[in-house]
Design a protein around this motif. Structure first.
Motif, PDB file in Angstrom:
ATOM      1  N   LEU A 219      -8.712   4.080  -7.239  1.00 24.92           N
ATOM      2  CA  LEU A 219      -7.812   5.043  -7.864  1.00 24.92           C
ATOM      3  C   LEU A 219      -6.360   4.691  -7.561  1.00 24.92           C
ATOM      4  CD1 LEU A 219      -7.327   7.768  -9.348  1.00 24.92           C
ATOM      5  CD2 LEU A 219      -7.481   8.855  -7.091  1.00 24.92           C
ATOM      6  N   ALA A 220      -6.068   4.399  -6.307  1.00 21.00           N
ATOM      7  CA  ALA A 220      -4.709   4.039  -5.915  1.00 21.00           C
ATOM      8  C   ALA A 220      -4.265   2.737  -6.570  1.00 21.00           C
ATOM      9  CB  ALA A 220      -4.616   3.927  -4.398  1.00 21.00           C
ATOM     10  N   ASP A 221      -5.159   1.757  -6.648  1.00 23.66           N
ATOM     11  CA  ASP A 221      -4.817   0.492  -7.298  1.00 23.66           C
ATOM     12  C   ASP A 221      -4.437   0.715  -8.758  1.00 23.66           C
ATOM     13  OD1 ASP A 221      -5.284  -0.895  -4.955  1.00 23.66           O
ATOM     14  OD2 ASP A 221      -7.262  -1.651  -5.579  1.00 23.66           O
ATOM     15  N   GLU A 222      -5.187   1.559  -9.455  1.00 20.62           N
ATOM     16  CA  GLU A 222      -4.883   1.845 -10.860  1.00 20.62           C
ATOM     17  C   GLU A 222      -3.573   2.623 -10.983  1.00 20.62           C
ATOM     18  OE1 GLU A 222      -4.937   2.040 -14.973  1.00 20.62           O
ATOM     19  OE2 GLU A 222      -5.979   0.695 -13.589  1.00 20.62           O
ATOM     20  N   ALA A 223      -3.362   3.587 -10.091  1.00 18.18           N
ATOM     21  CA  ALA A 223      -2.116   4.359 -10.124  1.00 18.18           C
ATOM     22  C   ALA A 223      -0.915   3.454  -9.863  1.00 18.18           C
ATOM     23  CB  ALA A 223      -2.174   5.490  -9.102  1.00 18.18           C
ATOM     24  N   ARG A 224      -1.055   2.526  -8.929  1.00 18.71           N
ATOM     25  CA  ARG A 224       0.041   1.589  -8.635  1.00 18.71           C
ATOM     26  C   ARG A 224       0.239   0.581  -9.760  1.00 18.71           C
ATOM     27  NH1 ARG A 224      -0.950   0.565  -2.276  1.00 18.71           N
ATOM     28  NH2 ARG A 224       0.520   2.110  -1.501  1.00 18.71           N
ATOM     29  N   ARG A 225      -0.805   0.274 -10.485  1.00 13.75           N
ATOM     30  CA  ARG A 225      -0.646  -0.610 -11.641  1.00 13.75           C
ATOM     31  C   ARG A 225       0.274   0.065 -12.659  1.00 13.75           C
ATOM     32  NH1 ARG A 225      -2.280  -1.272 -16.543  1.00 13.75           N
ATOM     33  NH2 ARG A 225      -3.771   0.429 -16.599  1.00 13.75           N
ATOM     34  N   ARG A 226       0.122   1.387 -12.794  1.00 14.22           N
ATOM     35  CA  ARG A 226       0.936   2.143 -13.743  1.00 14.22           C
ATOM     36  C   ARG A 226       2.317   2.482 -13.187  1.00 14.22           C
ATOM     37  NH1 ARG A 226      -3.199   5.962 -17.011  1.00 14.22           N
ATOM     38  NH2 ARG A 226      -4.925   4.486 -17.055  1.00 14.22           N
ATOM     39  N   ARG A 227       2.381   2.689 -11.857  1.00 11.61           N
ATOM     40  CA  ARG A 227       3.649   3.027 -11.178  1.00 11.61           C
ATOM     41  C   ARG A 227       3.748   2.189  -9.914  1.00 11.61           C
ATOM     42  NH1 ARG A 227       5.262   8.886  -9.917  1.00 11.61           N
ATOM     43  NH2 ARG A 227       7.001   7.710  -9.114  1.00 11.61           N
ATOM     44  N   PRO A 228       4.262   0.976 -10.031  1.00  8.62           N
ATOM     45  CA  PRO A 228       4.297   0.062  -8.881  1.00  8.62           C
ATOM     46  C   PRO A 228       5.035   0.600  -7.654  1.00  8.62           C
ATOM     47  CG  PRO A 228       4.799  -1.103 -10.912  1.00  8.62           C
ATOM     48  CD  PRO A 228       4.763   0.361 -11.250  1.00  8.62           C
ATOM     49  N   ASP A 229       5.946   1.533  -7.842  1.00  4.84           N
ATOM     50  CA  ASP A 229       6.707   2.075  -6.723  1.00  4.84           C
ATOM     51  C   ASP A 229       6.016   3.251  -6.037  1.00  4.84           C
ATOM     52  OD1 ASP A 229       7.007   3.658  -9.017  1.00  4.84           O
ATOM     53  OD2 ASP A 229       8.962   4.398  -8.382  1.00  4.84           O
ATOM     54  N   LEU A 230       4.826   3.616  -6.494  1.00  4.54           N
ATOM     55  CA  LEU A 230       4.099   4.769  -5.961  1.00  4.54           C
ATOM     56  C   LEU A 230       3.704   4.533  -4.499  1.00  4.54           C
ATOM     57  CD1 LEU A 230       2.759   7.531  -6.701  1.00  4.54           C
ATOM     58  CD2 LEU A 230       0.675   6.217  -7.146  1.00  4.54           C
ATOM     59  N   LYS A 231       3.981   5.511  -3.665  1.00  7.35           N
ATOM     60  CA  LYS A 231       3.559   5.455  -2.265  1.00  7.35           C
ATOM     61  C   LYS A 231       2.232   6.192  -2.144  1.00  7.35           C
ATOM     62  CE  LYS A 231       8.154   4.825  -0.695  1.00  7.35           C
ATOM     63  NZ  LYS A 231       9.036   4.877   0.424  1.00  7.35           N
ATOM     64  N   VAL A 232       1.321   5.613  -1.378  1.00  5.80           N
ATOM     65  CA  VAL A 232      -0.033   6.151  -1.269  1.00  5.80           C
ATOM     66  C   VAL A 232      -0.380   6.364   0.196  1.00  5.80           C
ATOM     67  CG1 VAL A 232      -2.470   5.736  -1.765  1.00  5.80           C
ATOM     68  CG2 VAL A 232      -0.730   4.946  -3.384  1.00  5.80           C
ATOM     69  N   LEU A 233      -0.973   7.520   0.460  1.00  3.48           N
ATOM     70  CA  LEU A 233      -1.509   7.823   1.786  1.00  3.48           C
ATOM     71  C   LEU A 233      -2.986   8.137   1.616  1.00  3.48           C
ATOM     72  CD1 LEU A 233      -1.314   8.466   4.807  1.00  3.48           C
ATOM     73  CD2 LEU A 233      -0.546  10.778   4.173  1.00  3.48           C
ATOM     74  N   PHE A 234      -3.814   7.390   2.334  1.00  6.08           N
ATOM     75  CA  PHE A 234      -5.257   7.598   2.302  1.00  6.08           C
ATOM     76  C   PHE A 234      -5.685   8.458   3.476  1.00  6.08           C
ATOM     77  CE2 PHE A 234      -4.768   3.524   0.141  1.00  6.08           C
ATOM     78  CZ  PHE A 234      -5.576   3.686  -0.964  1.00  6.08           C
ATOM     79  N   THR A 235      -6.794   9.151   3.285  1.00  3.20           N
ATOM     80  CA  THR A 235      -7.442   9.844   4.381  1.00  3.20           C
ATOM     81  C   THR A 235      -8.923   9.516   4.336  1.00  3.20           C
ATOM     82  OG1 THR A 235      -7.702  11.951   5.527  1.00  3.20           O
ATOM     83  CG2 THR A 235      -7.909  11.999   3.124  1.00  3.20           C
ATOM     84  N   THR A 236      -9.551   9.614   5.491  1.00  2.00           N
ATOM     85  CA  THR A 236     -10.982   9.395   5.562  1.00  2.00           C
ATOM     86  C   THR A 236     -11.516   9.983   6.857  1.00  2.00           C
ATOM     87  OG1 THR A 236     -12.769   7.775   5.420  1.00  2.00           O
ATOM     88  CG2 THR A 236     -10.819   7.112   6.642  1.00  2.00           C
ATOM     89  N   GLY A 237     -12.760  10.349   6.804  1.00  2.00           N
ATOM     90  CA  GLY A 237     -13.439  10.803   8.000  1.00  2.00           C
ATOM     91  C   GLY A 237     -14.521   9.829   8.417  1.00  2.00           C
ATOM     92  N   TYR A 238     -14.843   8.895   7.512  1.00  2.00           N
ATOM     93  CA  TYR A 238     -15.952   7.993   7.824  1.00  2.00           C
ATOM     94  C   TYR A 238     -15.897   6.650   7.116  1.00  2.00           C
ATOM     95  CZ  TYR A 238     -17.619   9.578   3.310  1.00  2.00           C
ATOM     96  OH  TYR A 238     -17.714   9.877   1.984  1.00  2.00           O
ATOM     97  N   ALA A 239     -15.187   6.528   6.044  1.00  2.00           N
ATOM     98  CA  ALA A 239     -15.241   5.309   5.221  1.00  2.00           C
ATOM     99  C   ALA A 239     -14.130   4.326   5.553  1.00  2.00           C
ATOM    100  CB  ALA A 239     -15.190   5.693   3.736  1.00  2.00           C
ATOM    101  N   ARG A 240     -13.804   4.194   6.826  1.00  2.00           N
ATOM    102  CA  ARG A 240     -12.701   3.319   7.224  1.00  2.00           C
ATOM    103  C   ARG A 240     -12.886   1.883   6.757  1.00  2.00           C
ATOM    104  NH1 ARG A 240      -9.804   4.317  12.703  1.00  2.00           N
ATOM    105  NH2 ARG A 240      -8.871   2.512  11.758  1.00  2.00           N
ATOM    106  N   ASN A 241     -14.132   1.416   6.647  1.00  2.00           N
ATOM    107  CA  ASN A 241     -14.362   0.023   6.271  1.00  2.00           C
ATOM    108  C   ASN A 241     -13.815  -0.323   4.896  1.00  2.00           C
ATOM    109  OD1 ASN A 241     -15.657  -0.189   8.683  1.00  2.00           O
ATOM    110  ND2 ASN A 241     -17.701  -0.368   7.845  1.00  2.00           N
ATOM    111  N   ALA A 242     -13.563   0.670   4.068  1.00  2.00           N
ATOM    112  CA  ALA A 242     -13.034   0.402   2.735  1.00  2.00           C
ATOM    113  C   ALA A 242     -11.603  -0.118   2.786  1.00  2.00           C
ATOM    114  CB  ALA A 242     -13.105   1.665   1.880  1.00  2.00           C
TER     115      ALA A 242
END
Length: 72
Positions: free
Chosen positions: A16-39
């Motif tokens: 999702l973030a990759d697609e959003a950044r493709r559309r808005r390269p300057d977009l800042k993204v913060l991820f959260t996770t409780g278990y899927a850190r390997n991604a």
């Protein structure tokens, strides 16, 4: 953008973030996770350009991390 790494459905938060950044390269993204850190964490390190806050987090911790990401 603030998104969980693991999302229900056909794409995960990273895609999702990759697609959003493709559309808005300057977009800042913060991820959260409780278990899927390997991604987004590999051999103990975050992928380049990735910001992460792990669950559980406090509102104060989230606010601090969002401020840090926006100011970077």
């Amino acid at each position: 953008m603030f998104t969980d790494v693991g999302l229900p459905g056909p794409i995960d938060g990273r895609q999702l973030a990759d697609e959003a950044r493709r559309r808005r390269p300057d977009l800042k993204v913060l991820f959260t996770t409780g278990y899927a850190r390997n991604a987004i964490v590999h051999q103990g390190r975050l992928d380049p350009g990735v910001e992460l806050i792990t669950k559980p987090f406090t509102y104060a911790g989230l606010a601090q991390k969002v401020r840090q990401v926006l100011e970077s």
